[in-house]
Design a protein around this motif. Structure first.
Motif, mmCIF file in Angstrom:
data_model
loop_
_atom_site.group_PDB
_atom_site.id
_atom_site.type_symbol
_atom_site.label_atom_id
_atom_site.label_comp_id
_atom_site.label_asym_id
_atom_site.label_seq_id
_atom_site.Cartn_x
_atom_site.Cartn_y
_atom_site.Cartn_z
ATOM 1 N N GLN A 190 0.813 -1.215 0.000
ATOM 2 C CA GLN A 190 0.000 0.000 0.000
ATOM 3 C C GLN A 190 0.843 1.261 0.000
ATOM 4 O O GLN A 190 2.058 1.226 0.234
ATOM 5 N N LYS A 191 0.186 2.363 -0.273
ATOM 6 C CA LYS A 191 0.841 3.659 -0.068
ATOM 7 C C LYS A 191 -0.205 4.671 0.378
ATOM 8 O O LYS A 191 -1.408 4.438 0.266
ATOM 9 N N ASP A 221 9.353 0.291 -1.208
ATOM 10 C CA ASP A 221 9.786 0.616 -2.570
ATOM 11 C C ASP A 221 10.653 -0.498 -3.161
ATOM 12 O O ASP A 221 11.740 -0.247 -3.703
ATOM 13 N N VAL A 276 5.866 2.991 -1.259
ATOM 14 C CA VAL A 276 5.039 1.791 -1.419
ATOM 15 C C VAL A 276 5.552 0.747 -0.430
ATOM 16 O O VAL A 276 6.706 0.339 -0.505
ATOM 17 N N LEU A 335 -2.284 -1.902 -3.364
ATOM 18 C CA LEU A 335 -1.739 -2.334 -4.642
ATOM 19 C C LEU A 335 -1.803 -3.853 -4.782
ATOM 20 O O LEU A 335 -1.744 -4.377 -5.876
#
Lengths: 474, 474
Positions: free
Chosen positions: A397-398, A418, A437, A467
């Motif tokens: 997720q972000k 990331d 992320v 995501l």
């Protein structure tokens, strides 16, 4: 050793009661709460059928929202269960038909189903087992057995069963009539005439229930059969087909089958029992002190009597109270005369209409991977305690508006940031910048506990872009 | 413009009341709590004497434990005060003599003292100022004035004053007698005969009080005089000499002076007043809703009336309550019929004897440099929210058993760690390893807020080695 017809306990754990607010809320209802003793009502129900010489491993039917509680709380007491999910609530008729169909698949055509509510209190375990054996004997002889509790008072809170005719196998007698909750005078008459409380727990041959239901509710059986046949496995849960199950009419098993079938029999059960329909039920179940007070949690009293106190945290102090109930949780306190317990539901309705968060949500929020709890909130920051169960993985997720600091206080975290994957161990911390992320997982064998400090201009739960998710959430 | 004889308000803020538990506790008593409106009782008291054309800047007398509250809460409302510290409690006699001596030093021989309790509620500000002017006129004419409140009911909670003789300057009449709290029948007679409530607030020429006290209590005046003369300044506070002050006999000003002096006069005050001696007083002071309920904080009611609700956090829900008080804080809830409010003190005694932490301590702990609050505790870790006021500096310290993570969520921290000094800004964090010699300070202009995560095998407050302290603590 299992008897020739295995008894398959089916635990019905899908209800969402508000009568025990503020402890029971929609987000985590009473069957999953510790209300007496040290285990939840659901765990106590599982424990009652833990003798594998008498019972097969339980099948749990619950609502999708509660699937992880059902599995986790069973695991906590070392109990293996199969969990089937009702995609929508359709009352006990479709639920028991589905349970019968699943039990047949798992344990063969001839199995007996023992259907138990997950949110009842039963005392006197040996009497409970006696009743189960009697129920199984009657069921094996071709009866759909309902357990009738020997009444201890002229209660107006329960429906009644009028037994009729001679006892058959297991001492079961035919059901002459099911009657609705009576007024006090009628209840007294029922008591005198030998009626029993209708406990809503059953024992029946899986095939017989389906046959009888097909006779009176063919559409219901058709819908449920399709939902079970097209059920799919999802993360180890049996998920009934939502469209098919939704097509089943919502009806209780009493209305759908028991009031019509000629196979209805009642086994008189002599254990102490309560459906825990209100705080008063818990008050009455407990043994009070010399002054008649019942206290669960930290309580200090001066000159008080006949009162009920339940605290999940705060110290509850009472002065000069008589027949008052005080229920305290971390974020809400309820005070009422004991004889107003039936009005809690109306209160919760009012709280919902006024959009009080405490009406439906607990401070601790459960997720498939574990839980989190808001522990401090201020302008521009929010602190949470996060617990990730072993093997748990949050979504990748972000966030658009917040950065996060994580301090691991127990266990080991596997952090993805990331594209880089690294471990953060006890007494270590890491920083997730805004927009990074990231994913949090627990690769270890013990629960991972960490403190998350969020900072940012907007800290709503909806600032999350998922995501990828191990639990198939949107 | 000050009158020829400046009126020096002396605010007595040293009491430690438990009658308003769980909000008022020994660690932060009622004068420093928000109980009505949006300011603390102490702040409201300071506001009442904020007209600098009538009053000099106030002198506050308080106990050493409360010195930083007295200063901080005055600063919050933009009020400059001089704070003098009583090293031990010696009742109002020594306190008022000390106040008179300090006032003379600060404002000259001829000043008048207006002595006000910090924990009373006064309504009708213009009537209060009228009474002050009348009191000052009578004091200037050589009287020691006590304010007698026009009674609104036959209260048994207050002592009474019987006025006698003709009105003099300011309308003050000689005091014929002070009488103790009466029973109800006697109170009704007092009301009929024109007695006034003894409010315990005074106005007098500083010199006259000392002279009169010296006549009846020479040892008391001697001890207090020495305590004031050898007082020293400590962090901007006037600290009375502990040994000397402790030698003064503990006696109220009524017993020490007022009952003996020929200068005692009473000014009748017509403002609405309460000494907030119980939760009932607050209930009676507030305007209830149509059902007679008074609610302070989040409250939801069903079918309730004549009840009082005060919450500092949790949602308080009531069903079917009549004349019940519910007081909820983060860590304790009190429930009682409204007519049992006088028994709170006994309850707190019981809680103290049972060593309940909530009997005396608040969740938020105040320190000279700011405050901290435990927000989460678990095995091997403890999370606190720490607020450091601008200019505040914690002691230079180390711990034997814990490491600490600091995440700054507001403001800027100046951190000293093993001789190195560096800044940690909003959304930054730092780590203090076990044994590291460290200090936290706020070099900025706004409060510094940070989240501290402690980890270690022992997390007691007593694991602290103070190497240097700006506030002269051990």
């Amino acid at each position: 050793m299992l008897s020739p017809s295995p008894i398959v306990p089916v635990v019905l754990a899908g209800g969402s009661g508000t009568r025990l607010w503020p402890v029971s809320r929609d987000s985590l209802p009473k069957q999953f709460q510790v209300l007496t003793g040290s285990q939840t009502l659901y765990q106590q129900t599982l424990q009652r059928v833990s003798d594998r010489s008498l019972f097969a491993p339980p099948l749990v039917l619950t609502h999708e929202d509660f699937r992880f509680f059902a599995r986790r709380q069973a695991a906590e007491i070392g109990m293996e269960v199969t969990v089937a999910l009702e995609p929508v609530r359709r009352d006990s008729g479709p639920a028991l038909i589905a349970a019968a169909l699943i039990a047949r698949k798992l344990h063969g055509e001839g199995c007996l189903v023992l259907a138990l509510a997950a949110d009842h209190v039963v005392r006197d375990a040996p009497l409970f087992l006696d009743a189960c054996r009697a129920g199984a004997a009657a069921a094996a002889a071709g009866q759909i057995v309902t357990f009738g509790i020997t009444p201890t008072e002229a209660s107006t809170a329960y429906g009644y069963i009028r037994p009729g005719g001679e006892p058959g196998p297991g001492g079961a007698r035919p059901v002459a009539a099911f009657v609705e909750k009576p007024d006090l005078a009628t209840a007294a008459r029922y008591l005198a005439e030998g009626y029993l409380w209708n406990s809503g727990n059953f024992c029946f041959p899986a095939g017989l229930l389906v046959e009888e239901a097909a006779r009176f509710e063919p559409a219901m059986v058709e819908a449920v059969r399709e939902a079970v046949e097209t059920a799919f496995e999802d993360l180890g849960f049996i998920k009934l087909d939502p469209g098919a199950f939704a097509a089943a009419p919502a009806k209780s098993i009493d209305y759908a089958v028991m009031e019509h079938t000629r196979c209805a029999a009642v086994v008189e059960a002599r254990f102490r029992w309560s459906d825990v329909g209100s705080w008063n039920a818990l008050h009455e179940l407990a043994e009070g002190d010399a002054a008649g007070n019942v206290a669960h949690g930290p309580v200090a009293l001066l000159d008080s009597r006949n009162s009920y106190f339940h605290s999940d945290g705060p110290l509850v102090a009472g002065i000069g109270l008589d027949a008052v109930s005080v229920i305290a949780t971390e974020d809400a306190v309820l005070v009422m005369p004991v004889d107003r317990a039936q009005d809690v539901k109306a209160l919760v309705g009012k709280l919902k209409s006024e959009r009080h968060n405490a009406a439906t949500e607990h401070v601790k929020v459960h997720r498939p991977w574990g839980s989190y709890q808001s522990i401090c909130r201020g302008e521009g920051f929010h602190v949470k305690k996060i617990v990730v169960e072993p093997g748990g993985r949050l979504s990748l997720q972000k966030h658009h508006h917040r950065a996060e600091h994580w301090v691991v206080v127990k266990g080991t975290a596997e952090v993805t940031l990331d594209g880089r994957v690294f471990e953060v161990r006890e007494n270590e911390s890491t920083y997730l910048p805004l927009g990074g992320v990231h994913r949090l997982a627990n690769p270890g064998r013990i629960p991972l506990e960490l403190i998350e400090v969020q900072t940012g201009s907007y800290l709503g739960e909806d600032d999350i872009v998922r995501l990828e998710d191990a639990y198939n959430r949107g």
